[in-house]
Design a protein around this motif. Structure first.
Motif, PDB file in Angstrom:
ATOM      1  N   CYS A 422     -37.716  -4.846  19.021  1.00 42.57           N
ATOM      2  CA  CYS A 422     -38.903  -4.333  19.477  1.00 42.57           C
ATOM      3  C   CYS A 422     -39.676  -5.625  20.662  1.00 42.57           C
ATOM      4  O   CYS A 422     -39.829  -5.274  21.393  1.00 42.57           O
ATOM      5  CB  CYS A 422     -39.492  -4.446  18.565  1.00 42.57           C
ATOM      6  SG  CYS A 422     -41.339  -4.397  18.582  1.00 42.57           S
ATOM      7  N   ILE A 423     -39.425  -7.117  20.246  1.00 46.55           N
ATOM      8  CA  ILE A 423     -39.278  -8.013  21.357  1.00 46.55           C
ATOM      9  C   ILE A 423     -38.961  -7.558  22.925  1.00 46.55           C
ATOM     10  O   ILE A 423     -39.558  -8.188  24.024  1.00 46.55           O
ATOM     11  CB  ILE A 423     -38.982  -8.909  20.927  1.00 46.55           C
ATOM     12  CG1 ILE A 423     -40.146  -9.223  19.881  1.00 46.55           C
ATOM     13  CG2 ILE A 423     -39.525 -10.001  22.010  1.00 46.55           C
ATOM     14  CD1 ILE A 423     -39.524 -10.863  18.959  1.00 46.55           C
ATOM     15  N   THR A 426     -40.807  -4.381  24.342  1.00 49.80           N
ATOM     16  CA  THR A 426     -42.030  -4.719  25.072  1.00 49.80           C
ATOM     17  C   THR A 426     -41.576  -5.567  26.358  1.00 49.80           C
ATOM     18  O   THR A 426     -43.174  -6.526  26.533  1.00 49.80           O
ATOM     19  CB  THR A 426     -42.448  -6.052  23.784  1.00 49.80           C
ATOM     20  OG1 THR A 426     -42.647  -6.763  23.575  1.00 49.80           O
ATOM     21  CG2 THR A 426     -43.272  -4.343  23.102  1.00 49.80           C
ATOM     22  N   GLU A 428     -40.165  -8.654  25.742  1.00 52.72           N
ATOM     23  CA  GLU A 428     -40.606 -10.884  26.080  1.00 52.72           C
ATOM     24  C   GLU A 428     -41.687 -10.989  26.887  1.00 52.72           C
ATOM     25  O   GLU A 428     -41.456 -12.641  27.750  1.00 52.72           O
ATOM     26  CB  GLU A 428     -39.401 -11.109  26.625  1.00 52.72           C
ATOM     27  CG  GLU A 428     -38.522 -10.668  25.746  1.00 52.72           C
ATOM     28  CD  GLU A 428     -37.170 -11.671  25.822  1.00 52.72           C
ATOM     29  OE1 GLU A 428     -36.424 -12.940  25.651  1.00 52.72           O
ATOM     30  OE2 GLU A 428     -36.473 -11.093  27.290  1.00 52.72           O
ATOM     31  N   HIS A 434     -48.770  -8.906  18.238  1.00 48.62           N
ATOM     32  CA  HIS A 434     -48.569  -8.031  19.322  1.00 48.62           C
ATOM     33  C   HIS A 434     -47.588  -6.895  18.464  1.00 48.62           C
ATOM     34  O   HIS A 434     -47.557  -6.053  18.609  1.00 48.62           O
ATOM     35  CB  HIS A 434     -48.744  -8.192  20.556  1.00 48.62           C
ATOM     36  CG  HIS A 434     -48.638  -5.953  21.589  1.00 48.62           C
ATOM     37  ND1 HIS A 434     -49.659  -6.266  22.131  1.00 48.62           N
ATOM     38  CD2 HIS A 434     -47.376  -6.143  21.837  1.00 48.62           C
ATOM     39  CE1 HIS A 434     -49.189  -4.732  22.830  1.00 48.62           C
ATOM     40  NE2 HIS A 434     -47.677  -4.958  22.666  1.00 48.62           N
ATOM     41  N   ASN A 435     -46.595  -7.599  18.876  1.00 53.51           N
ATOM     42  CA  ASN A 435     -45.347  -7.536  18.031  1.00 53.51           C
ATOM     43  C   ASN A 435     -44.983  -6.528  16.638  1.00 53.51           C
ATOM     44  O   ASN A 435     -44.262  -5.433  16.920  1.00 53.51           O
ATOM     45  CB  ASN A 435     -43.991  -7.972  18.324  1.00 53.51           C
ATOM     46  CG  ASN A 435     -43.336  -8.319  19.910  1.00 53.51           C
ATOM     47  OD1 ASN A 435     -42.961  -6.669  19.772  1.00 53.51           O
ATOM     48  ND2 ASN A 435     -44.119  -9.501  20.688  1.00 53.51           N
ATOM     49  N   HIS A 452     -46.806   0.793  24.198  1.00 50.02           N
ATOM     50  CA  HIS A 452     -46.430   0.888  23.062  1.00 50.02           C
ATOM     51  C   HIS A 452     -45.638   1.448  22.040  1.00 50.02           C
ATOM     52  O   HIS A 452     -44.956   1.798  21.721  1.00 50.02           O
ATOM     53  CB  HIS A 452     -46.389  -0.923  23.417  1.00 50.02           C
ATOM     54  CG  HIS A 452     -46.433  -1.634  24.477  1.00 50.02           C
ATOM     55  ND1 HIS A 452     -46.543  -3.141  24.074  1.00 50.02           N
ATOM     56  CD2 HIS A 452     -45.338  -1.150  25.487  1.00 50.02           C
ATOM     57  CE1 HIS A 452     -45.948  -3.480  25.178  1.00 50.02           C
ATOM     58  NE2 HIS A 452     -45.387  -2.266  25.615  1.00 50.02           N
ATOM     59  N   THR A 457     -38.571   1.930  19.222  1.00 52.22           N
ATOM     60  CA  THR A 457     -39.310   0.643  17.759  1.00 52.22           C
ATOM     61  C   THR A 457     -40.619   0.514  17.447  1.00 52.22           C
ATOM     62  O   THR A 457     -41.084   0.017  16.251  1.00 52.22           O
ATOM     63  CB  THR A 457     -38.582  -0.782  17.938  1.00 52.22           C
ATOM     64  OG1 THR A 457     -39.414  -1.187  19.376  1.00 52.22           O
ATOM     65  CG2 THR A 457     -37.245  -1.274  18.718  1.00 52.22           C
ATOM     66  N   TYR A 458     -41.109   1.593  17.904  1.00 53.42           N
ATOM     67  CA  TYR A 458     -42.635   1.923  17.398  1.00 53.42           C
ATOM     68  C   TYR A 458     -42.899   2.074  16.094  1.00 53.42           C
ATOM     69  O   TYR A 458     -41.491   3.367  15.312  1.00 53.42           O
ATOM     70  CB  TYR A 458     -43.965   2.945  18.409  1.00 53.42           C
ATOM     71  CG  TYR A 458     -45.244   2.593  18.322  1.00 53.42           C
ATOM     72  CD1 TYR A 458     -46.185   1.646  18.266  1.00 53.42           C
ATOM     73  CD2 TYR A 458     -45.252   4.191  17.345  1.00 53.42           C
ATOM     74  CE1 TYR A 458     -47.536   2.535  17.615  1.00 53.42           C
ATOM     75  CE2 TYR A 458     -46.971   4.047  17.049  1.00 53.42           C
ATOM     76  CZ  TYR A 458     -47.393   3.422  17.130  1.00 53.42           C
ATOM     77  OH  TYR A 458     -48.937   3.672  16.609  1.00 53.42           O
TER      78      TYR A 458
END
Length: 728
Positions: A422-423, A426, A428, A434-435, A452, A457-458
């Protein structure tokens, strides 16, 4: 001692043995003492309970002149002076509680050379009147206790400590020695610089306290969690720390309502109330003192068996210092920290008024403490690592992580990969909050604006709370799979993080609250109670309390718990054997030896115990040795007992005293749950003993012995009683 003769390590040891009853140096003590003898400035860092005070007290007796000790708290000064006087050493302190007549008497004793150590607060030490007086006498050296207070990088900065730099100008050639339990390298350098030390020797001991068991628990039902800790230590001394005064008062009240003697301690109480409460705690009239972390409590009490942080401290330095009040006698103790993210907010608000540089340092320390709380690494390793040291052992066997009481998720690799993926997706470019929202499928406006919610990964962890995901992210940061960068703590993968993505390493991530595992836990090895008669120990504690009340001094100054356990283990019945107990110096032997040995004799006669068991072996495996269930001699004895060997035969084979082997046999019977004693006691004798036990009860052995006409040994009685208890 002849002042013209060089002082040797043998002289130092002889002095320690004479006054304190210690026959060997602890780590770095000899080097620290030598620095004092050589008039070489020094900065000495030793963990609480590591014997710092002896580093200046022993050479103070070996050098001509007066040793001057700067100490920040009146109560600590008084306890130190009381302890020195109890050992036969002339010491004094001057503070606001000392009358003018008392100060004049102390000055006269100093001028005569009778007083060897003088304790002063920094403010009083630096007054013109005090400096002029000290210039008129022979000062052997200055010792600065709690010297971390000098540094603004330390956790307890006190501006008045900075003024002690003038000592170098007023007393050229006189050694200055700084002592503290907690100081990073930056703080150590700052201490030396601020004091103006000349080519100082830096002596830094291990920051590890292996006798302390560290546990971190998410705070849920605060009082119930505190009560559980207290219940594990009945009739033992403990400290509970809180952030707010209101919490101190409410917890103390709840403890008393539940039948536990407790008193509050905070800045809202008068000086008289605080002193009275602290005296009651030190004199063991109450078991628990509840105090604020922000208000210094000068406890020089060696037998605190547990420290609970009901609220988070503000830094790892503070935690090391406060938790370090437990187990100063070297015996096992427990340190429990109740963790809540809300405390972080509280501390940030309280520290928000600091100047920018100090605030940055304070927030950095707070973040390190947060990592410690949510981390899944060995607590001992994390602590010493913070202070720039490494712990060689893979498992400390003295923290919740290594003892298996921290519940870890079973699929931590997959979970870690989901978070790191996920990081990456998005970009990095965002922080933990937020993550975590993306992973939990949040409909937050910012998430939707950035698109996002369209990432693969949402919502990947939508069945978890944002708090749980945030905790996992912080644990990945703590294990160096992620790093935080920039002003906004943007998350970026490290090289280790990319190894995790490839499945080459596995992280440790904790289960969310409410998903605790009931699997069996590991047990800590080693037992400081090995060979100690608990009844005798408690009886000696009562005698110690009586003697302390008579003398008007803290109970631990009479003898520490460690010395009492040694007495209850070896049961000395005369002054010659009593003097061999660690912690019994010459004066204490004279003052207390007759009463304590007579007490031991009476107890042993009543209970049918052998006295002067000086060969008794402590068989518990010390922590951090290769796993083993029994010491070699005990293991061999168990094997021989299983083959039907007698006590005499086993004693001859393994080379131990009969009394020691008799204790092994009783332990063998209990551990093997044997119900038939006839391998070591004849059937007829066993039946006679059983009848006597039913008649007299099993508690006291002497009535059973007398009921049998005195012709049955106490050893046989113990074996039969053990078998009877195994049948219950």
């Amino acid at each position: 001692m002849d002042s013209s003769s060089p002082v040797t390590s043998e002289n130092l040891l002889a002095t320690m043995q004479q006054y304190w009853g210690y026959g060997h140096f602890r780590p770095l003590q000899q080097e620290a003492m030598q620095s004092v003898l050589d008039d070489r400035d020094s900065v000495v860092v030793m963990p609480t309970g590591g014997g710092k005070s002896l580093c200046y007290q022993v050479p103070a007796l070996c050098k001509p002149g007066l040793a001057v000790i700067a100490s920040p708290l009146i109560s600590l000064m008084k306890d130190q002076v009381d302890a020195l006087n109890a050992c036969g050493i002339k010491a004094a302190c001057i503070n606001s509680t000392v009358s003018p007549a008392g100060r004049r008497a102390i000055a006269a004793d100093i001028r005569s050379g009778e007083t060897k150590l003088l304790y002063l607060a920094p403010e009083r030490l630096l007054s013109d009147r005090t400096l002029d007086f000290l210039a008129s006498v022979d000062v052997s050296f200055f010792a600065i206790d709690e010297s971390h207070c000098i540094s603004e990088w330390g956790h307890d900065f006190r501006p008045e400590y900075r003024m002690m730099r003038m000592l170098k100008d007023r007393f050229p050639g006189v050694g200055i020695h700084a002592y503290t339990a907690t100081a990073t390298e930056r703080v150590r350098d700052d201490i030396a610089s601020q004091l103006g030390l000349v080519r100082p020797e830096f002596l830094v001991g291990s920051f590890d306290r292996p006798n302390l068991v560290y546990r971190v628990e998410r705070r849920k039902d605060r009082f119930e969690q505190i009560r559980e800790v207290v219940a594990r230590h009945p009739n033992e001394s403990g400290v509970v720390y809180c952030i707010r005064r209101a919490d101190v008062e409410s917890i103390a009240e709840q403890l008393n309502e539940s039948g536990i003697k407790a008193l509050p301690y905070h800045a809202g109480l008068s000086d008289e109330q605080r002193q009275s409460h602290q005296d009651d705690f030190i004199q063991e009239r109450v078991d628990v003192i509840v105090a604020t972390v922000a208000f210094g409590m000068g406890i020089d009490k060696s037998n605190v068996r547990y420290v609970v942080h009901a609220g988070m401290p503000k830094s790892l330095e503070s935690y090391q210092q406060e938790s370090g009040r437990a187990g100063r006698d070297g015996l096992e103790a427990e340190c429990v920290l109740l963790y809540s993210s809300g405390d972080l907010v509280t501390w940030k608000r309280m520290l928000g008024d600091l100047p920018d540089t100090a605030q940055q340092a304070a927030f950095s320390s707070l973040e390190a403490l947060d990592h410690f709380c949510i981390g899944t690494e060995c607590r001992h390793r994390m602590l010493v690592s913070y202070f720039g040291q490494e712990l060689e052992e893979e498992e400390c066997e003295a923290c919740d992580v290594c003892l298996g009481t921290v519940d870890l998720v079973e699929d931590s690799l997959i979970l870690g990969q989901k978070i790191l993926s996920c990081i990456i997706r998005t970009g990095e470019r965002f922080g933990a909050d937020h993550n975590a929202k993306v992973l939990c499928g949040s409909k937050d406006k910012r998430i939707l604006e950035l698109g996002h919610d369209d990432l693969s990964t949402y919502g990947l962890l939508q069945d978890q709370s944002i708090r749980a995901v945030r905790t996992w992210i912080e644990q990945l940061v703590g294990q160096r799979f992620l790093s935080k960068t920039g002003e906004f703590n943007v998350l970026k993968l490290t090289a280790s993080g990319r190894e995790l993505l490839r499945g080459e390493v596995i992280p440790k991530l904790t289960k969310p609250d409410g998903e605790r595992d009931d699997r069996p836990r590991k047990q800590r090895r080693g037992d400081d109670w090995e060979g100690v008669d608990r009844g005798l120990f408690e009886s000696l504690r009562s005698l110690r309390r009586e003697k302390a009340e008579e003398a008007g001094i803290p109970a631990y100054i009479v003898f520490g718990d460690s010395a009492l356990r040694e007495m209850a283990r070896h049961r000395p019945s005369n002054l010659e054997s009593f003097r061999l107990i660690k912690g019994v110096g010459e004066k204490k032997c004279v003052d207390y030896g007759a009463d304590f040995t007579q007490h031991i004799q009476s107890y042993c006669q009543q209970e049918g115990l052998e006295v002067d068991a000086m060969e008794t072996e402590v068989i518990a495996a010390p922590r951090r040795e290769p796993p083993k269930n029994q010491a070699p001699a005990l293991k061999d004895a168990f094997t021989l007992f299983a083959k039907g060997k007698t006590v005499d035969e086993v004693a001859s084979i393994i080379g131990r005293a009969n009394s020691t082997v008799q204790g092994y046999l009783e332990q063998f019977v209990r551990e093997q749950k044997l119900e038939d004693p006839t391998a070591w006691v004849t059937g007829a004798t066993a039946r006679r003993i059983e009848d006597a036990v039913h008649e007299c009860g099993p508690r006291a052995l002497r009535p059973i012995h007398e009921h049998l006409g005195g012709d049955v040994s106490y050893e046989e009685i113990r074996i039969v009683i053990a078998c009877l208890q195994n049948r219950d």
